[in-house]
Design an enzyme around this catalytic site. Structure first.
Site, short mmCIF file in Angstrom:
data_model
loop_
_atom_site.label_atom_id
_atom_site.label_comp_id
_atom_site.label_asym_id
_atom_site.label_seq_id
_atom_site.Cartn_x
_atom_site.Cartn_y
_atom_site.Cartn_z
N PRO A 165 19.32 29.23 43.14
CA PRO A 165 18.87 29.70 44.46
C PRO A 165 19.94 29.40 45.51
O PRO A 165 20.39 28.26 45.62
CB PRO A 165 17.60 28.89 44.72
CG PRO A 165 17.81 27.62 43.94
CD PRO A 165 18.59 28.01 42.72
N VAL A 166 20.36 30.41 46.23
CA VAL A 166 21.32 30.24 47.33
C VAL A 166 20.73 30.94 48.55
O VAL A 166 20.37 32.12 48.48
CB VAL A 166 22.70 30.82 46.99
CG1 VAL A 166 23.65 30.64 48.17
CG2 VAL A 166 23.28 30.15 45.75
N SER A 190 15.36 31.93 46.10
CA SER A 190 15.56 30.88 47.09
C SER A 190 14.41 30.79 48.06
O SER A 190 13.87 31.80 48.51
CB SER A 190 16.86 31.14 47.87
OG SER A 190 16.99 30.22 48.94
N TYR A 240 11.26 24.42 48.72
CA TYR A 240 11.50 23.34 49.67
C TYR A 240 10.12 22.92 50.18
O TYR A 240 9.42 23.73 50.80
CB TYR A 240 12.35 23.82 50.85
CG TYR A 240 13.83 23.88 50.59
CD1 TYR A 240 14.49 22.87 49.92
CD2 TYR A 240 14.58 24.96 51.05
CE1 TYR A 240 15.85 22.91 49.70
CE2 TYR A 240 15.95 25.02 50.84
CZ TYR A 240 16.58 24.00 50.16
OH TYR A 240 17.92 24.05 49.95
N THR A 259 13.16 21.42 45.09
CA THR A 259 14.44 20.83 45.51
C THR A 259 14.18 19.54 46.27
O THR A 259 13.50 19.53 47.29
CB THR A 259 15.23 21.82 46.37
OG1 THR A 259 15.60 22.94 45.57
CG2 THR A 259 16.50 21.18 46.92
N ARG A 269 27.39 18.37 57.55
CA ARG A 269 28.33 19.38 57.08
C ARG A 269 29.31 19.76 58.20
O ARG A 269 29.00 20.58 59.07
CB ARG A 269 27.57 20.62 56.60
CG ARG A 269 26.56 20.30 55.50
CD ARG A 269 25.68 21.48 55.16
NE ARG A 269 24.64 21.09 54.20
CZ ARG A 269 23.62 21.87 53.85
NH1 ARG A 269 23.50 23.08 54.36
NH2 ARG A 269 22.73 21.43 52.96
N LYS A 272 14.50 19.45 41.02
CA LYS A 272 15.91 19.81 41.21
C LYS A 272 16.55 18.83 42.19
O LYS A 272 16.10 18.69 43.32
CB LYS A 272 16.01 21.24 41.76
CG LYS A 272 17.43 21.77 41.92
CD LYS A 272 17.41 23.22 42.38
CE LYS A 272 18.79 23.82 42.38
NZ LYS A 272 19.68 23.24 43.41
N SER A 279 21.47 18.02 39.86
CA SER A 279 22.13 18.78 40.93
C SER A 279 22.46 17.86 42.09
O SER A 279 21.67 16.96 42.41
CB SER A 279 21.22 19.91 41.41
OG SER A 279 21.75 20.56 42.55
N HIS A 286 23.43 19.62 44.88
CA HIS A 286 23.44 20.70 45.87
C HIS A 286 24.86 21.24 46.10
O HIS A 286 25.23 21.62 47.22
CB HIS A 286 22.84 20.23 47.20
CG HIS A 286 21.98 21.25 47.89
ND1 HIS A 286 20.65 21.41 47.61
CD2 HIS A 286 22.27 22.18 48.84
CE1 HIS A 286 20.15 22.38 48.36
NE2 HIS A 286 21.12 22.87 49.11
N ARG A 328 26.87 19.61 48.93
CA ARG A 328 26.57 19.95 50.32
C ARG A 328 25.70 18.91 51.04
O ARG A 328 25.45 19.06 52.23
CB ARG A 328 25.86 21.31 50.37
CG ARG A 328 26.77 22.46 50.03
CD ARG A 328 25.99 23.76 49.80
NE ARG A 328 25.14 24.14 50.92
CZ ARG A 328 25.56 24.69 52.06
NH1 ARG A 328 26.87 24.88 52.22
NH2 ARG A 328 24.73 25.04 53.00
N ASP A 388 23.49 21.98 37.56
CA ASP A 388 24.31 22.84 38.41
C ASP A 388 25.29 21.97 39.19
O ASP A 388 25.38 20.76 38.97
CB ASP A 388 23.47 23.75 39.32
CG ASP A 388 22.83 23.01 40.51
OD1 ASP A 388 23.16 21.83 40.78
OD2 ASP A 388 21.98 23.63 41.17
N VAL A 420 29.90 24.26 38.46
CA VAL A 420 30.07 25.18 37.33
C VAL A 420 30.79 26.43 37.81
O VAL A 420 30.34 27.10 38.72
CB VAL A 420 28.71 25.55 36.71
CG1 VAL A 420 28.92 26.51 35.53
CG2 VAL A 420 27.95 24.31 36.27
N ARG A 477 27.83 29.31 43.64
CA ARG A 477 28.89 29.91 44.43
C ARG A 477 29.58 31.10 43.74
O ARG A 477 29.85 32.10 44.41
CB ARG A 477 29.92 28.85 44.84
CG ARG A 477 29.41 27.89 45.93
CD ARG A 477 30.52 26.94 46.36
NE ARG A 477 30.13 26.07 47.45
CZ ARG A 477 29.74 24.80 47.31
NH1 ARG A 477 29.66 24.27 46.09
NH2 ARG A 477 29.42 24.07 48.36
#
Length: 420
Positions: free
Chosen positions: A105-106, A134, A158, A184, A193, A295, A317, A319, A322, A349, A352, A373
């Site tokens: 999911p992005v 997502s 979420y 997540t 960030r 996740k 994961s 993330h 991030r 993830d 990868v 990505r």
């Protein structure tokens, strides 16, 4: 895909697609080399989109260690083995997947392509690869599910501070034939960030990435009449572009400008749940009969707790680097988590980029991997076609890596193929 025949194995087939059409002068739609794919996508994206998609937390050391972990592990091939027929498949929750690859999911994909999640959904369905919808999508799960037919799909959750909304989106996921819920856990707060902060750009404040909310009847019923007073006032000429973005989204979801401003404020007030804890999982189980995966697991003790609390799977994961700067690479955390998970399926993830990476993750115990990505870069460059090519390239390289390592089945991958 249960077993590939010599002539139709995905690796050889993909090579022939490229080389034979190349004889007529045609080149791949998107770059095959991962670093060139990323560079080309960055050039295509706006600065804000590139910062959001490519960037990570803090000094971005976690992004780098994710890649360094894959590069550190080395494959030791075996020879003189019959690998003419290969089986890449894995089984997850009763579904046989033709390859051990899913699409992560992005969120906010409208930043990189106007068709956003819908193009990804069509590409995943065409390649028979599972897509995890997502929570922060730009297109509602109903639209994406309608485009996928019988192809596999999951839903990322979420966990909002509003349980009524959580109950609503989980029910919608079930109606959309999602086959699992991936909760997540690493984003109960937004990470630090710098790329986004330096640009002073958060897409959600412009109404982007909120399709699952703005299409949800429970969320819409709770939008306040006017935005609450926060004490912080936006300033500058970008107010015009922000207003235009909110207006466009409002028209799409039949909301006025005032309602959109209030919807964004309601989202920012409720999207995260910092007090989420293990006891909450029992409540989620009452909301759905779907398999539940956690996740964002990075510690073996949390894997043990996941098993004890009756979840159905784990996704290792961070993330994509991030959320926490300087944390452990997922590939390094993987073996300990697999050992502690007591037989639960463990996916991975973060970092990868290639079919070789997929093979290394499976060798260290992963049941399957999720890519993020790379397919977003394909989307940015060529929409649905770009996503399909990225999927084909990764699966093809995995197929060839498996064979050239001397193995005929994905299930045969273990630590014995890695040096040391």
């Amino acid at each position: 895909m249960t077993e590939t025949q010599p002539g139709n194995a995905p690796g050889r087939l993909r090579q022939m697609q490229i080389y034979v059409t190349g004889a007529g002068g045609k080149r791949p739609t998107v770059p095959v080399a991962p670093h060139l794919l990323e560079q080309a996508a960055i050039r295509k994206m706006t600065p804000e989109a590139a910062a959001y998609i490519v960037g990570g937390a803090g000094s971005e050391t976690t992004i780098r260690v994710n890649r360094a972990a894959f590069e550190r592990h080395r494959i030791v091939p075996r020879v003189l083995r019959d690998v003419s027929r290969r089986d890449l498949s894995v089984t997850l929750f009763g579904r046989r997947h033709p390859a051990p690859v899913l699409l992560d999911p992005v969120g906010v994909l409208e930043m990189v392509h106007p068709e956003a999640d819908l193009a990804v959904a069509r590409a995943a369905a065409a390649e028979n690869i599972a897509y995890v919808f997502s929570n922060q999508a730009s297109v509602s799960m109903e639209q994406c599910a309608a485009a996928m037919g019988d192809a596999p799909r999951w839903f990322q959750l979420y966990w909002s501070s509003d349980d009524d909304f959580v109950r609503s989106v989980v029910a919608r996921a079930e109606k959309c034939s999602c086959e699992a819920i991936a909760v997540t856990l690493d984003t109960t707060l937004l990470g630090w960030r710098p790329r986004d902060l330096d640009a002073a750009y958060l897409p959600f404040l412009r109404g982007l990435g909120l399709a699952q909310y703005l299409s949800d009847p429970v969320f819409k019923s709770k939008i306040p009449r006017s935005p609450p007073e926060t004490g912080v006032k936006p300033r500058g000429f970008d107010l015009i572009s922000t207003a235009l973005s909110l207006r466009r989204k409002g028209k799409q979801f039949d909301l006025s400008m005032q309602q959109m401003r209030a919807a964004v404020a309601h989202f920012t007030a409720t999207y995260s749940r910092p007090d989420l804890n293990w006891a909450d999982l029992k409540r989620l189980r009452t909301m759905t009969k779907l398999p539940i995966l956690l996740k964002g697991i990075r510690h073996a003790d949390d894997a043990r707790l996941a098993y004890q609390h009756g979840v159905d799977g784990i996704i290792v994961s961070n993330h994509g680097g991030r959320q926490v700067d300087g944390e452990v690479a997922t590939l390094d955390a993987l073996p300990g988590i697999v050992s502690a998970a007591s037989g639960l399926p463990v996916l991975l993830d973060s970092g990868v980029r290639s079919g070789s990476d997929v093979a290394k993750a499976l060798a260290l115990g992963a049941t399957a991997v999720l890519i993020g990505r790379p397919y977003v870069y394909g989307l940015a460059l060529a929409g649905e076609t770009g996503v399909r090519e990225v999927i084909r390239n990764i699966v093809a390289e995995f197929d060839l890596t498996l064979a050239l390592a001397g193995l005929a089945k994905a299930s045969e991958l273990d630590a014995s193929i890695l040096a040391g």
